[in-house]
Scaffold this active site. Structure first.
Site, short mmCIF file in Angstrom:
data_model
loop_
_atom_site.label_atom_id
_atom_site.label_comp_id
_atom_site.label_asym_id
_atom_site.label_seq_id
_atom_site.Cartn_x
_atom_site.Cartn_y
_atom_site.Cartn_z
N LYS A 153 0.84 -1.38 0.07
CA LYS A 153 -0.11 -0.03 -0.03
C LYS A 153 0.84 1.15 -0.05
O LYS A 153 0.21 2.51 -0.38
CB LYS A 153 -0.74 -0.12 1.41
CG LYS A 153 -1.92 -1.06 1.41
CD LYS A 153 -3.12 -0.94 0.68
CE LYS A 153 -4.31 -1.85 0.96
NZ LYS A 153 -5.46 -1.73 0.16
N THR A 185 -8.18 9.99 4.17
CA THR A 185 -8.73 8.73 3.73
C THR A 185 -9.56 8.19 4.76
O THR A 185 -9.31 8.57 5.85
CB THR A 185 -7.75 7.80 3.07
OG1 THR A 185 -8.05 6.66 2.41
CG2 THR A 185 -6.95 7.22 4.39
N SER A 188 -9.02 1.37 8.14
CA SER A 188 -8.46 0.86 9.42
C SER A 188 -7.52 -0.14 9.19
O SER A 188 -6.86 -0.66 10.02
CB SER A 188 -9.71 0.37 10.31
OG SER A 188 -10.40 -0.67 9.63
N ASN A 229 -4.01 -1.21 6.18
CA ASN A 229 -2.77 -0.90 6.01
C ASN A 229 -2.61 0.40 5.22
O ASN A 229 -1.62 1.00 5.08
CB ASN A 229 -2.19 -1.71 5.01
CG ASN A 229 -1.68 -3.20 5.81
OD1 ASN A 229 -1.19 -3.01 6.79
ND2 ASN A 229 -1.52 -4.50 4.98
N GLY A 255 -9.17 -4.09 -5.10
CA GLY A 255 -8.92 -4.31 -6.51
C GLY A 255 -7.99 -3.28 -7.08
O GLY A 255 -7.36 -3.45 -8.16
N ASP A 309 -16.79 -11.38 -3.78
CA ASP A 309 -17.63 -10.12 -4.64
C ASP A 309 -16.80 -10.09 -6.01
O ASP A 309 -17.49 -9.79 -7.07
CB ASP A 309 -17.62 -8.78 -4.03
CG ASP A 309 -16.21 -8.36 -3.44
OD1 ASP A 309 -15.71 -9.23 -2.48
OD2 ASP A 309 -15.73 -7.41 -4.01
N SER A 326 1.50 -9.69 -0.30
CA SER A 326 0.91 -8.23 -0.07
C SER A 326 1.43 -7.62 1.09
O SER A 326 1.64 -6.52 1.25
CB SER A 326 -0.50 -8.27 -0.30
OG SER A 326 -1.23 -9.02 0.58
#
Lengths: 311, 311
Positions: A50, A72, A75, A77, A178, A207, A300
């Site tokens: 991130k 932003t 809660s 990263n 995404g 989803d 990640s």
């Protein structure tokens, strides 16, 4: 978004992020029957990819915008990433967090210099508070995943991976909001040699899998997964990229996520988040597809609470 | 042992070991007030530095000796290291283990191709069984730490560290059987620029600390430490090197070991053994000594049972 945008983005953020190492494990390769290359964004600054998107988004602001700060709601990263990237660039970061967020997450944001603003734990309250900060301070809102500059930033991890391993057949990432998979898919398209992008997603929050089938952004009715970075949904900026460039999304069970996480910890000797393990879990679930192929995996992040491990 | 022996050893084992990465953490540096360079032998083949010494010891055997195999007694990382190094070189490895050793450790040795021979859990039984294997098969006994070729092999981790960071003021290792710290001290002496070698040792098994004071090899009456790789004692091959070239041994409490281990996992995002954390614990305990200095740390290994973590 074209190739040059990614190249420029990578040059722009280079001084603010690590070119993270790529690890391999002959034991995992034997077990899976493929050649796996783990791009270790758990070693990234503040512990997750991130940081890339956050740095790029702030660097693209005008001087006037930088002076008014960024805001932003997150809660996870991205809250920490935006805080640290902002601090490194002398910019204020307002982070809207639900008052139900764990103290350790609020402390982490503050530790990186972010200004925490608590609100009720509803989407409506979060958006209202973000709006207030934009109005009151003129701060620029930066979405954690549905933002072109964030998407480009996240794609640079895959660019770096392909620079060392240009002949990957696949690159696999977890799918949450995404941003990572969209940026990765762009990078694989422009810098790979017929390198396909695959997503791994928990069955409990599938989803993105359903969105790929229906062609519109689907939501989750429940979010009961250990992969807490993947509970968010796609957005209108990243979904068209995903539809166009992502080959497939493979769904995995909670048990498969924990087993893959354990394999990474035991064999690669690295600390990664459950969300990161989803990518390896997807490869293990669909072994035949990846057999004897070269596969990149974006690990990640590595921000886990060691007191609450699933082992 | 002179400089050339280390250079030759490093060339000899290169094809069989990883030149492991060196990690840093700005947060740990800020916390400690020094520049720390972590040499990650947890990423070594089979997960520990022991692979270096095992490979060197086998490579130094004559063809006739290789044909008769090697034998050691160990229930720790050296058992696995000797098994894997032997397998890679087409040599049989007999591993004498106490029948009380955990099944997972026996399985790991067998997984690397070692032949497990169980005996009663006493030093006498272990030595008798090792002797039997030497007599019956002509196998060569290789001690896990008190062997010149093993000591040289273990020293190559520090050589690699100094090749990237030649101006380290200190290098710190855990102290168990003495192989790692003796090899490290030789490497620091020959390849460093006034680089001092320091040992970290649990207070609960402070035989090396006491040996440095008394000038003779001391033993432990109890071995109640989480750092299970450090319960062994020094030997006549490594002790003279330690006496001559090691600057100091710093003792740490069990709480300090667990806190340092947690810091490594949380900040470096790597999985390391409690034994590895002893080196960082020693630096934290004696912060003033290391203030503003460049310090190398050998992260000795990463083979932990994730089901039994101290967090």
């Amino acid at each position: 978004m074209d190739k040059q945008l990614l190249i420029d983005c990578h040059e722009r953020i280079k001084p603010f992020v690590h070119n993270t190492p790529v690890l391999t494990s002959s034991q995992i390769n034997t077990f899976v029957g493929a050649e796996l290359y783990f791009k270790c964004e758990n070693f990234q600054k503040m512990g997750a990819f991130k940081m890339r998107g956050a740095a790029n988004a702030i660097l693209q602001l005008s001087q006037a915008q930088k002076e008014n700060g960024v805001v932003t709601h997150s809660s996870g990263n991205f809250a920490q990433a935006l805080s640290l990237a902002a601090k490194n660039l002398g910019v204020k970061a307002y982070i809207v967090m639900p008052n139900s967020a764990p103290q350790v997450k609020k402390d982490a944001v503050r530790g990186y210099g972010g200004i925490v603003l608590e609100c009720e734990p509803t989407l409506e309250a979060r958006e209202r508070e973000s709006k207030r900060i934009q109005d009151e301070f003129g701060a620029t809102f930066i979405h954690p995943s549905n933002d072109d500059q964030v998407i480009l930033g996240q794609g640079t991890a895959c660019m770096e991976l392909l620079a060392f391993h240009p002949d990957l057949n696949y690159v696999v990432t977890p799918v949450g909001g995404g941003g990572l998979i969209a940026g990765t898919a762009l990078a694989a398209h422009y810098f790979g040699k017929d390198c396909k992008t695959i997503g791994g997603e928990p069955m409990e929050v599938d989803d993105a899998y359903r969105s790929m089938i229906s062609g519109k952004i689907e939501t989750n009715t429940s979010i009961n997964t250990i992969a807490d970075g993947l509970k968010t949904q796609l957005g209108d900026r990243n979904f068209p990229i995903i539809l166009k460039y992502v080959d497939e999304i493979i769904r995995v069970s909670e048990e498969e996520i924990v087993a893959a996480m354990r394999l990474i910890w035991e064999r690669l000797k690295i600390v990664c988040e459950p969300s990161s393990a989803v990518a390896l879990a997807a490869i293990i679930r669909d072994k035949e597809k990846f057999k004897n192929r070269k596969v990149g995996i974006i690990i990640s992040g590595g921000n886990v609470d060691l007191s609450r491990l699933p082992f």
